[in-house]
Design a protein around this motif. Structure first.
Motif, PDB file in Angstrom:
ATOM      1  N   ALA A   1       5.541  -6.797 -11.922  1.00 29.19           N
ATOM      2  CA  ALA A   1       5.130  -6.931 -13.239  1.00 29.19           C
ATOM      3  C   ALA A   1       3.686  -7.426 -13.180  1.00 29.19           C
ATOM      4  O   ALA A   1       2.826  -7.595 -14.316  1.00 29.19           O
ATOM      5  CB  ALA A   1       5.994  -7.920 -14.093  1.00 29.19           C
ATOM      6  N   SER A   2       3.133  -7.564 -11.843  1.00 32.61           N
ATOM      7  CA  SER A   2       1.833  -8.514 -11.910  1.00 32.61           C
ATOM      8  C   SER A   2       0.763  -7.376 -11.792  1.00 32.61           C
ATOM      9  O   SER A   2      -0.551  -7.512 -11.832  1.00 32.61           O
ATOM     10  CB  SER A   2       1.754  -9.227 -10.600  1.00 32.61           C
ATOM     11  OG  SER A   2       1.821  -8.393  -9.310  1.00 32.61           O
ATOM     12  N   SER A   3       0.839  -5.973 -11.671  1.00 35.38           N
ATOM     13  CA  SER A   3       0.050  -4.887 -11.513  1.00 35.38           C
ATOM     14  C   SER A   3       0.435  -3.670 -12.202  1.00 35.38           C
ATOM     15  O   SER A   3       1.754  -3.381 -12.148  1.00 35.38           O
ATOM     16  CB  SER A   3      -0.559  -4.732 -10.261  1.00 35.38           C
ATOM     17  OG  SER A   3      -1.513  -3.790 -10.272  1.00 35.38           O
ATOM     18  N   ALA A   4      -0.389  -3.044 -12.925  1.00 37.71           N
ATOM     19  CA  ALA A   4      -0.190  -1.692 -13.633  1.00 37.71           C
ATOM     20  C   ALA A   4      -0.478  -0.552 -12.719  1.00 37.71           C
ATOM     21  O   ALA A   4      -0.135   0.663 -12.980  1.00 37.71           O
ATOM     22  CB  ALA A   4      -0.738  -1.563 -14.744  1.00 37.71           C
ATOM     23  N   ASP A   5      -1.228  -1.007 -11.826  1.00 32.65           N
ATOM     24  CA  ASP A   5      -1.584   0.349 -10.637  1.00 32.65           C
ATOM     25  C   ASP A   5      -0.362   0.315  -9.628  1.00 32.65           C
ATOM     26  O   ASP A   5      -0.016  -0.408  -8.755  1.00 32.65           O
ATOM     27  CB  ASP A   5      -3.001  -0.126  -9.985  1.00 32.65           C
ATOM     28  CG  ASP A   5      -3.347   0.732  -8.873  1.00 32.65           C
ATOM     29  OD1 ASP A   5      -2.871   0.741  -7.748  1.00 32.65           O
ATOM     30  OD2 ASP A   5      -3.923   1.918  -9.435  1.00 32.65           O
ATOM     31  N   PRO A   6       0.151   1.707  -9.417  1.00 31.37           N
ATOM     32  CA  PRO A   6       1.205   2.072  -8.737  1.00 31.37           C
ATOM     33  C   PRO A   6       0.927   1.727  -7.076  1.00 31.37           C
ATOM     34  O   PRO A   6       2.046   0.975  -6.649  1.00 31.37           O
ATOM     35  CB  PRO A   6       1.230   3.421  -8.792  1.00 31.37           C
ATOM     36  CG  PRO A   6       0.811   3.934 -10.108  1.00 31.37           C
ATOM     37  CD  PRO A   6      -0.409   3.083 -10.180  1.00 31.37           C
ATOM     38  N   ALA A   7      -0.110   1.831  -6.691  1.00 28.69           N
ATOM     39  CA  ALA A   7      -0.426   1.625  -5.329  1.00 28.69           C
ATOM     40  C   ALA A   7      -0.457  -0.099  -5.168  1.00 28.69           C
ATOM     41  O   ALA A   7      -0.031  -0.441  -4.156  1.00 28.69           O
ATOM     42  CB  ALA A   7      -1.788   2.235  -4.847  1.00 28.69           C
ATOM     43  N   GLU A   8      -1.211  -0.477  -5.867  1.00 26.91           N
ATOM     44  CA  GLU A   8      -1.494  -2.067  -5.714  1.00 26.91           C
ATOM     45  C   GLU A   8       0.132  -2.553  -6.301  1.00 26.91           C
ATOM     46  O   GLU A   8       0.304  -3.703  -5.510  1.00 26.91           O
ATOM     47  CB  GLU A   8      -2.332  -2.545  -6.918  1.00 26.91           C
ATOM     48  CG  GLU A   8      -2.524  -4.095  -6.978  1.00 26.91           C
ATOM     49  CD  GLU A   8      -2.991  -4.716  -5.641  1.00 26.91           C
ATOM     50  OE1 GLU A   8      -2.851  -5.935  -5.314  1.00 26.91           O
ATOM     51  OE2 GLU A   8      -3.722  -4.159  -5.185  1.00 26.91           O
ATOM     52  N   ARG A   9       0.608  -2.150  -7.015  1.00 24.21           N
ATOM     53  CA  ARG A   9       2.106  -2.749  -7.240  1.00 24.21           C
ATOM     54  C   ARG A   9       3.069  -2.649  -6.093  1.00 24.21           C
ATOM     55  O   ARG A   9       3.938  -3.606  -5.833  1.00 24.21           O
ATOM     56  CB  ARG A   9       2.694  -1.933  -8.615  1.00 24.21           C
ATOM     57  CG  ARG A   9       4.197  -2.715  -9.097  1.00 24.21           C
ATOM     58  CD  ARG A   9       4.461  -2.155 -10.460  1.00 24.21           C
ATOM     59  NE  ARG A   9       4.530  -0.644 -10.528  1.00 24.21           N
ATOM     60  CZ  ARG A   9       3.639   0.089 -11.259  1.00 24.21           C
ATOM     61  NH1 ARG A   9       2.742  -0.493 -12.089  1.00 24.21           N
ATOM     62  NH2 ARG A   9       3.795   1.377 -11.350  1.00 24.21           N
ATOM     63  N   SER A  10       2.923  -1.495  -5.576  1.00 21.11           N
ATOM     64  CA  SER A  10       3.768  -1.153  -4.267  1.00 21.11           C
ATOM     65  C   SER A  10       3.324  -2.256  -3.310  1.00 21.11           C
ATOM     66  O   SER A  10       4.336  -2.677  -2.577  1.00 21.11           O
ATOM     67  CB  SER A  10       3.591   0.149  -3.858  1.00 21.11           C
ATOM     68  OG  SER A  10       4.426   0.382  -2.844  1.00 21.11           O
ATOM     69  N   SER A  11       2.196  -2.562  -3.246  1.00 20.00           N
ATOM     70  CA  SER A  11       1.644  -3.511  -2.058  1.00 20.00           C
ATOM     71  C   SER A  11       2.343  -4.812  -2.208  1.00 20.00           C
ATOM     72  O   SER A  11       2.676  -5.565  -1.453  1.00 20.00           O
ATOM     73  CB  SER A  11       0.387  -3.408  -2.053  1.00 20.00           C
ATOM     74  OG  SER A  11      -0.331  -4.251  -1.154  1.00 20.00           O
ATOM     75  N   ARG A  12       2.059  -5.063  -3.760  1.00 15.93           N
ATOM     76  CA  ARG A  12       2.693  -6.339  -4.109  1.00 15.93           C
ATOM     77  C   ARG A  12       4.100  -6.864  -4.062  1.00 15.93           C
ATOM     78  O   ARG A  12       4.713  -7.909  -3.688  1.00 15.93           O
ATOM     79  CB  ARG A  12       2.191  -6.790  -5.605  1.00 15.93           C
ATOM     80  CG  ARG A  12       0.626  -7.017  -5.483  1.00 15.93           C
ATOM     81  CD  ARG A  12       0.219  -7.434  -7.047  1.00 15.93           C
ATOM     82  NE  ARG A  12      -1.435  -7.546  -7.084  1.00 15.93           N
ATOM     83  CZ  ARG A  12      -2.095  -7.772  -8.061  1.00 15.93           C
ATOM     84  NH1 ARG A  12      -1.289  -8.123  -9.188  1.00 15.93           N
ATOM     85  NH2 ARG A  12      -3.220  -7.909  -8.105  1.00 15.93           N
TER      86      ARG A  12
END
Length: 218
Positions: free
Chosen positions: A80-91
């Motif tokens: 829930a902390s990011s809307a960007d798919p790549a960034e979200r996957s990393s987090r």
């Protein structure tokens, strides 16, 4: 006259029993733990744990459910902390590792125990399903964003297998002589994602080597 237990007393005892059980199951495995040992650790009668749980399997299912619940909470917060798919996957991947390394006993009872079938335990079934949905969700998001072409189910499971293996090696102390843990993790994920940018044909559809092909007719 026996002490009348309040709801807080009952909750506190259950919590302490689950804490002790989590540590002992992680250290000794399911078969290496007995109800008597748990009672001795808690300083109570061997019969006392049976007032709160049906048996040893019920205790294990309960502590596994609690571990999966906390694990799922961590992954959901990261997603829930990011809307960007790549960034979200990393987090989400980072949250997975942070949870595992901060809670090694909980991680081991979730994934590394040979335990009796207990998925009829409603809470365990619910919490484990909540955590497992993250196995493929991040790869599916990457696929929808056009960042990978390969089957997202295969990519998601590949990511999970890779991270789980890395975590197990770390918890076993087998990475002391290897590369830096974070460098190893980032490189591993990069290689998987780069490989997933090409759509791979199923094995059954790939062309066989020339030596295995049927001979040409004259």
């Amino acid at each position: 006259m026996p002490k009348i237990l309040t709801d807080d007393d009952i909750a506190d005892f259950r919590a302490e029993l689950c804490r002790v059980a989590t540590e002992r199951f992680a250290k000794y495995g399911y078969d290496g733990v007995t109800m008597r040992q748990l009672a001795d650790e808690l300083g109570c009668s061997p019969k006392t744990p049976y007032r709160y749980f049906q048996d040893k399997a019920d205790i294990l299912a309960t502590v596994r459910a609690a571990a999966f619940g906390r694990f799922a909470d961590a992954l959901e917060a990261a997603a829930a902390s990011s809307a960007d798919p790549a960034e979200r996957s990393s987090r989400v991947g980072r949250a997975y590792i942070d949870f595992a390394l901060a809670n090694p006993a909980a991680y081991r009872i979730m994934f590394d125990l040979n335990v009796p079938e207990s998925m009829n335990h409603a809470e365990l079934r619910r919490e484990s399903a909540r955590a497992r949905q993250f196995i493929t969700r991040q790869a599916e998001d990457l696929s929808r964003a056009g960042l990978i072409e390969a089957d997202p189910q295969v990519v998601g499971w590949s990511m999970w297998a890779a991270v789980h293996g890395l975590v197990v090696l770390k918890l076993a102390g087998l990475l002391r002589e290897g590369p830096d843990f974070d460098v190893l993790h980032k490189t591993m994920m990069r290689l998987i994602v780069e490989g997933a940018r090409t759509k791979h044909a199923p094995v059954s559809e790939r062309r066989k080597p020339a030596a295995e092909q049927a001979p040409m007719k004259n």
